[in-house]
Design a protein around this motif. Structure first.
Motif, PDB file in Angstrom:
ATOM      1  N   GLY A 129       0.800  -1.226   0.000  1.00  0.00           N
ATOM      2  CA  GLY A 129       0.000   0.000   0.000  1.00  0.00           C
ATOM      3  C   GLY A 129       0.826   1.266   0.000  1.00  0.00           C
ATOM      4  O   GLY A 129       0.348   2.321  -0.417  1.00  0.00           O
ATOM      5  N   LYS A 164      -6.171   2.280  -1.659  1.00  0.00           N
ATOM      6  CA  LYS A 164      -5.967   3.366  -0.706  1.00  0.00           C
ATOM      7  C   LYS A 164      -7.030   4.411  -0.989  1.00  0.00           C
ATOM      8  O   LYS A 164      -7.279   4.754  -2.146  1.00  0.00           O
ATOM      9  CB  LYS A 164      -4.573   3.964  -0.894  1.00  0.00           C
ATOM     10  CG  LYS A 164      -4.152   4.916   0.194  1.00  0.00           C
ATOM     11  CD  LYS A 164      -2.781   5.520  -0.083  1.00  0.00           C
ATOM     12  CE  LYS A 164      -1.670   4.584   0.292  1.00  0.00           C
ATOM     13  NZ  LYS A 164      -0.344   5.225   0.193  1.00  0.00           N
ATOM     14  N   LEU A 175      -6.122   2.291   4.097  1.00  0.00           N
ATOM     15  CA  LEU A 175      -5.833   1.187   3.195  1.00  0.00           C
ATOM     16  C   LEU A 175      -6.916   0.136   3.404  1.00  0.00           C
ATOM     17  O   LEU A 175      -7.155  -0.298   4.537  1.00  0.00           O
ATOM     18  CB  LEU A 175      -4.450   0.615   3.532  1.00  0.00           C
ATOM     19  CG  LEU A 175      -3.814  -0.350   2.564  1.00  0.00           C
ATOM     20  CD1 LEU A 175      -3.562   0.337   1.213  1.00  0.00           C
ATOM     21  CD2 LEU A 175      -2.506  -0.858   3.134  1.00  0.00           C
TER      22      LEU A 175
END
Length: 100
Positions: free
Chosen positions: A15, A48, A83
């Motif tokens: 992420g 995200k 995330l």
């Protein structure tokens, strides 16, 4: 299913390179935002998002509602950025952030 600390660490590493692809602004969770979140989670599995809705409590409530509606998990949240993870067994390898 709860994520282990090792799984969260691996997901945070993936992420880190991602950019937010959905922004939840002052209007909150509209139907189109929810549709886009579901589409992105189906395609990418790990996304995200940016949540800019006001103070901490409102942001916390909006994120909790997103998780409830989409069935996703949240490995990490820093400030306005979260995330999200929802595994998809039929995800295309070219789109999935987990299978690259």
């Amino acid at each position: 299913m709860a994520l282990s600390n090792e799984q969260k660490k691996a997901l945070r590493a993936i992420g880190h390179t991602l950019n937010p692809i959905v922004t939840v602004a002052g209007n909150g969770l509209t139907e189109s935002v929810i549709e886009e979140l579901n589409r992105a989670l189906n395609d990418h599995e790990l996304i995200k998002i940016k949540v800019s809705v006001g103070d901490r409590e409102v942001k916390k409530q909006v994120i909790a509602e997103i998780l409830r509606i989409t069935g996703a998990e949240m490995p990490q949240q820093i400030g306005n950025t979260a995330l999200l993870l929802r595994r998809n067994p039929q995800a295309k390898a070219t789109l999935s952030n987990l299978k690259r």
